[in-house]
Motif scaffolding. Sequence first.
Motif, PDB file in Angstrom:
ATOM      1  N   SER A  35       0.812  -1.221   0.000  1.00  0.00           N
ATOM      2  CA  SER A  35       0.000   0.000   0.000  1.00  0.00           C
ATOM      3  C   SER A  35       0.842   1.267   0.000  1.00  0.00           C
ATOM      4  O   SER A  35       0.311   2.363  -0.186  1.00  0.00           O
ATOM      5  CB  SER A  35      -0.924   0.011   1.222  1.00  0.00           C
ATOM      6  N   GLY A  36       2.147   1.115   0.244  1.00  0.00           N
ATOM      7  CA  GLY A  36       3.018   2.280   0.308  1.00  0.00           C
ATOM      8  C   GLY A  36       3.111   2.899   1.684  1.00  0.00           C
ATOM      9  O   GLY A  36       3.796   3.909   1.884  1.00  0.00           O
ATOM     10  N   ARG A  37       2.419   2.313   2.662  1.00  0.00           N
ATOM     11  CA  ARG A  37       2.463   2.860   4.030  1.00  0.00           C
ATOM     12  C   ARG A  37       3.774   2.534   4.718  1.00  0.00           C
ATOM     13  O   ARG A  37       4.196   3.234   5.646  1.00  0.00           O
ATOM     14  CB  ARG A  37       1.289   2.302   4.845  1.00  0.00           C
ATOM     15  N   ILE A  38       4.439   1.464   4.268  1.00  0.00           N
ATOM     16  CA  ILE A  38       5.734   1.058   4.830  1.00  0.00           C
ATOM     17  C   ILE A  38       6.789   1.175   3.738  1.00  0.00           C
ATOM     18  O   ILE A  38       6.612   0.664   2.630  1.00  0.00           O
ATOM     19  CB  ILE A  38       5.666  -0.384   5.364  1.00  0.00           C
ATOM     20  N   THR A  39       7.894   1.841   4.064  1.00  0.00           N
ATOM     21  CA  THR A  39       9.001   2.015   3.126  1.00  0.00           C
ATOM     22  C   THR A  39      10.150   1.108   3.545  1.00  0.00           C
ATOM     23  O   THR A  39      10.769   1.335   4.598  1.00  0.00           O
ATOM     24  CB  THR A  39       9.484   3.471   3.091  1.00  0.00           C
ATOM     25  N   VAL A  40      10.426   0.095   2.752  1.00  0.00           N
ATOM     26  CA  VAL A  40      11.508  -0.838   3.071  1.00  0.00           C
ATOM     27  C   VAL A  40      12.850  -0.128   2.946  1.00  0.00           C
ATOM     28  O   VAL A  40      13.106   0.574   1.962  1.00  0.00           O
ATOM     29  CB  VAL A  40      11.469  -2.058   2.127  1.00  0.00           C
ATOM     30  N   GLY A  41      13.704  -0.297   3.960  1.00  0.00           N
ATOM     31  CA  GLY A  41      15.046   0.265   3.905  1.00  0.00           C
ATOM     32  C   GLY A  41      15.202   1.578   4.623  1.00  0.00           C
ATOM     33  O   GLY A  41      16.316   2.101   4.723  1.00  0.00           O
ATOM     34  N   ASP A  42      14.111   2.151   5.150  1.00  0.00           N
ATOM     35  CA  ASP A  42      14.175   3.433   5.845  1.00  0.00           C
ATOM     36  C   ASP A  42      14.274   3.203   7.353  1.00  0.00           C
ATOM     37  O   ASP A  42      13.646   2.278   7.883  1.00  0.00           O
ATOM     38  CB  ASP A  42      12.919   4.251   5.532  1.00  0.00           C
ATOM     39  N   PRO A  43      15.044   4.035   8.076  1.00  0.00           N
ATOM     40  CA  PRO A  43      15.148   3.855   9.535  1.00  0.00           C
ATOM     41  C   PRO A  43      13.807   3.979  10.248  1.00  0.00           C
ATOM     42  O   PRO A  43      13.592   3.357  11.287  1.00  0.00           O
ATOM     43  CB  PRO A  43      16.103   4.980   9.961  1.00  0.00           C
ATOM     44  N   GLY A  60      13.849 -10.613   9.393  1.00  0.00           N
ATOM     45  CA  GLY A  60      14.307  -9.972   8.174  1.00  0.00           C
ATOM     46  C   GLY A  60      14.406  -8.468   8.302  1.00  0.00           C
ATOM     47  O   GLY A  60      14.882  -7.790   7.395  1.00  0.00           O
ATOM     48  N   GLY A  61      13.925  -7.911   9.442  1.00  0.00           N
ATOM     49  CA  GLY A  61      14.003  -6.471   9.651  1.00  0.00           C
ATOM     50  C   GLY A  61      12.850  -5.691   9.047  1.00  0.00           C
ATOM     51  O   GLY A  61      12.949  -4.472   8.868  1.00  0.00           O
ATOM     52  N   PHE A  62      11.739  -6.361   8.730  1.00  0.00           N
ATOM     53  CA  PHE A  62      10.594  -5.698   8.112  1.00  0.00           C
ATOM     54  C   PHE A  62       9.611  -5.219   9.181  1.00  0.00           C
ATOM     55  O   PHE A  62       9.330  -5.931  10.151  1.00  0.00           O
ATOM     56  CB  PHE A  62       9.880  -6.646   7.151  1.00  0.00           C
ATOM     57  N   ALA A  63       9.092  -4.026   8.981  1.00  0.00           N
ATOM     58  CA  ALA A  63       8.102  -3.469   9.909  1.00  0.00           C
ATOM     59  C   ALA A  63       6.715  -3.977   9.559  1.00  0.00           C
ATOM     60  O   ALA A  63       6.392  -4.197   8.388  1.00  0.00           O
ATOM     61  CB  ALA A  63       8.131  -1.947   9.846  1.00  0.00           C
ATOM     62  N   THR A  64       5.887  -4.132  10.579  1.00  0.00           N
ATOM     63  CA  THR A  64       4.496  -4.560  10.356  1.00  0.00           C
ATOM     64  C   THR A  64       3.557  -3.370  10.200  1.00  0.00           C
ATOM     65  O   THR A  64       2.404  -3.541   9.821  1.00  0.00           O
ATOM     66  CB  THR A  64       3.993  -5.410  11.533  1.00  0.00           C
ATOM     67  N   GLY A  65       4.061  -2.173  10.534  1.00  0.00           N
ATOM     68  CA  GLY A  65       3.205  -0.987  10.516  1.00  0.00           C
ATOM     69  C   GLY A  65       2.618  -0.666  11.865  1.00  0.00           C
ATOM     70  O   GLY A  65       1.949   0.358  12.032  1.00  0.00           O
ATOM     71  N   HIS A  66       2.863  -1.531  12.848  1.00  0.00           N
ATOM     72  CA  HIS A  66       2.356  -1.311  14.199  1.00  0.00           C
ATOM     73  C   HIS A  66       3.493  -0.879  15.124  1.00  0.00           C
ATOM     74  O   HIS A  66       4.668  -1.157  14.865  1.00  0.00           O
ATOM     75  CB  HIS A  66       1.717  -2.586  14.757  1.00  0.00           C
ATOM     76  N   ALA A  67       3.137  -0.226  16.215  1.00  0.00           N
ATOM     77  CA  ALA A  67       4.107   0.115  17.250  1.00  0.00           C
ATOM     78  C   ALA A  67       4.211  -1.033  18.241  1.00  0.00           C
ATOM     79  O   ALA A  67       3.206  -1.660  18.583  1.00  0.00           O
ATOM     80  CB  ALA A  67       3.687   1.389  17.969  1.00  0.00           C
ATOM     81  N   ALA A  68       5.418  -1.305  18.697  1.00  0.00           N
ATOM     82  CA  ALA A  68       5.615  -2.411  19.637  1.00  0.00           C
ATOM     83  C   ALA A  68       4.894  -2.160  20.955  1.00  0.00           C
ATOM     84  O   ALA A  68       4.490  -3.102  21.635  1.00  0.00           O
ATOM     85  CB  ALA A  68       7.113  -2.626  19.880  1.00  0.00           C
ATOM     86  N   ALA A  69       4.714  -0.887  21.327  1.00  0.00           N
ATOM     87  CA  ALA A  69       4.068  -0.553  22.599  1.00  0.00           C
ATOM     88  C   ALA A  69       2.557  -0.408  22.469  1.00  0.00           C
ATOM     89  O   ALA A  69       1.890   0.022  23.410  1.00  0.00           O
ATOM     90  CB  ALA A  69       4.657   0.738  23.158  1.00  0.00           C
ATOM     91  N   SER A  70       2.001  -0.765  21.316  1.00  0.00           N
ATOM     92  CA  SER A  70       0.554  -0.684  21.127  1.00  0.00           C
ATOM     93  C   SER A  70      -0.083  -2.030  21.446  1.00  0.00           C
ATOM     94  O   SER A  70       0.549  -2.904  22.029  1.00  0.00           O
ATOM     95  CB  SER A  70       0.232  -0.257  19.688  1.00  0.00           C
ATOM     96  N   GLY A  71      -1.322  -2.201  21.043  1.00  0.00           N
ATOM     97  CA  GLY A  71      -2.008  -3.460  21.312  1.00  0.00           C
ATOM     98  C   GLY A  71      -2.950  -3.340  22.492  1.00  0.00           C
ATOM     99  O   GLY A  71      -3.166  -2.261  23.057  1.00  0.00           O
ATOM    100  N   ALA A  72      -3.496  -4.471  22.891  1.00  0.00           N
ATOM    101  CA  ALA A  72      -4.447  -4.498  24.004  1.00  0.00           C
ATOM    102  C   ALA A  72      -3.755  -4.128  25.310  1.00  0.00           C
ATOM    103  O   ALA A  72      -2.535  -4.283  25.460  1.00  0.00           O
ATOM    104  CB  ALA A  72      -5.067  -5.887  24.120  1.00  0.00           C
ATOM    105  N   LEU A  73      -4.535  -3.612  26.259  1.00  0.00           N
ATOM    106  CA  LEU A  73      -3.985  -3.294  27.575  1.00  0.00           C
ATOM    107  C   LEU A  73      -3.395  -4.543  28.216  1.00  0.00           C
ATOM    108  O   LEU A  73      -3.951  -5.642  28.094  1.00  0.00           O
ATOM    109  CB  LEU A  73      -5.077  -2.734  28.489  1.00  0.00           C
TER     110      LEU A  73
END
Length: 692
Positions: A35-43, A60-73
């Motif tokens: 979708s273009g929301r994630i740019t591979v290779g960018d910090p 592989g170092g790929f982002a999922t688009g989510h923050a690690a500190a997000s999610g359910a309480l």
Amino acid sequence: MPAPSYLWGQLSRALDADNDQRMAKTLDAIAGIDSGRITVGDPVPTKGMPVWVTPEIIRGGFATGHAAASGALTDDEKTLATTHGLPQTRAALFQWALTDTGLTWLNTLLDQQTYQVRLPEHAALLTVAHLLRTGHPAEAAAIIDSIRPYTDQLQFLPTPLAAPIPDGVHIATIDDAITALERKKPRRQVEAQREANTIWGPFTDELVTLWWDTRDESGTVGRNFANGWEARARNLLDVYAALDEEHTLTSKHRKSGSTVQLLLTATRAVLAGDYKPIARARTAVTDAVAKRGAPYSQALATLRITQQEDAAKPSHALLANETADALRPHVGVLTNTPLDLITGTPGEHLPFVRRTVDRARHAPIGQLIQQGIITSAEGLAEVAPQLASAGITSQHTDPVAGALAAATFAAFQNRRSVLLLNYQAQVKMTALPWYQALTDTAETTGTTGVGPLRQANTLTKFAIESFPGTVLPNAFLRVLAELYRQAGLPLPVTYELAADIFMGGFSKTFVTAARIAHDYVADGIYGRYYGLGEQTPADEKAFAEETYRRAGIESYNRWGSNAVAGSIIEQAQILTTHNLAIVTHAGVTIDWEAAAFAAFVRTVQPELYAAQQKRGLRQRKNAAYAWRQVLFYLTMAGDDATDRFLERARKAAERHRAEAASTALLDDLERAHQELPVPAPFYGWVTRAGAR
């Protein structure tokens, strides 16, 4: 840009492993890239995500688009909200934390050091509380302004602990153990056997009995169809249809030559007035009786009772989940004896359960290595931030600020690396507004750099002495680089580059690292073996050209062979010693001669043998990297040590499964020792099968 084929391969592996969580995260990464929301290779790969947010990263170092500190309480957040009568939202918890009651709670955690920071974001409000009470309201307000837009999404509160974290380190927590145990799924083969024993075994018995009851006085099956037989037969056909639709783990009963299918076919035929299949039914019954015993017999009854008892035993997955429930009251506990927490539980005897729980052992690093909990340099890299944090604490005159800085440091170093392109760098700790504010306002001791440097050298010594034949992993190197930075030492740490995304060149860091390395190894056994010249490349262009020349590569195409890229990268590692000279330059000293022999017998020889097997290219690389370590250690130990090493190593090579390959290496080492050229140094990457 479409999602890389690597991710589709990871999705396939997740499907094969029936790992729902891994599948979901991989699909998120693929969708985000497409979708273009994630740019591979960018910090900062996810558009709209601040640089300080910890991204969720998969293999592989790929982002999922989510923050690690997000999610359910988390359970701790839910408990905190319930205790103070708050809505079960992060925004409500954030607002409460800034009240007098909330700040008092945070300050108590700070003073008693009864908190855990798993992600850097979890230290944000602790830092705000500390800044407010130490007279820095402007800095605290700036942090609040930075993070306020994300208060409903991200967890900015720490995990409260019952007691301060004791001395020692851990590779996993009780919470991690619970998660791993809950992910344990029933094995399909085991559940299929359970289904066969509880469903299809008894049904087969009923079918056999149906036909067994058609015997005449001579015992011949299919001669006497008594009243009621047809009703029984139709009932069993209906039962089979229902069972076949519901119980699908095993398909043996569907095979055309199985007892079930032979008797079902004969049953349907007789009901339709066709008696030809009776002969086959007779044979099937005879075979079944010979194998398992006749209907109504004690032999068959005993067999089925045994099978039912086995089937009634709880699955390993169920026992693992029960163990997870038993551990739940101990979340946040750090103990040297985690297995004591599951004593008396039904799953305590299972090897998987014991291994998983014991990984949560909190103990001195040496004990974890000795007891096999840390088994590799990669495992050591996981606890390196915890070990290194002591050096951060020692920089601060205020122990509260020091402990908070150390906790934030350890959490940030556990941040997974993002796949980078175009020579970009990973996000640094200074991107965290709360950590920067803490370091800017804290009073430091007069020996600011001593603690971090001491910790860096202690860590490195642990790594080399414990795993002398293994290169220092990137995760470990990132901790070292940060410690060197905090010590005020501009040492050029070089990371292992991935061959499949190699851009064809090298940064200035490699040039500087090669210059330092040359001073250590050029005149020693390392330099003679690899044929290092008298001069080092002057700049990035010259460095790249030298690696190409040494690799025998005229030009490089980024979309070409991984083996070509790997060969070039390996030459860069040789020129820089892949950080061995850098850590030595920083002051690390060990028994170099002992390390050389340990690397040879523990890594070089086993990997040489494994490399002789089919698909042994990875093992060849491991052997070559370990051999490079041996050569560096011998260079540091001196020429006399090389004589002693050769004598011991040749004895170790005798009658070893890799004797021929080991001897060839030692012969070349002796040539270099005698200051003779080595025609074909041992390299890991090959550009043709079996040859350079």
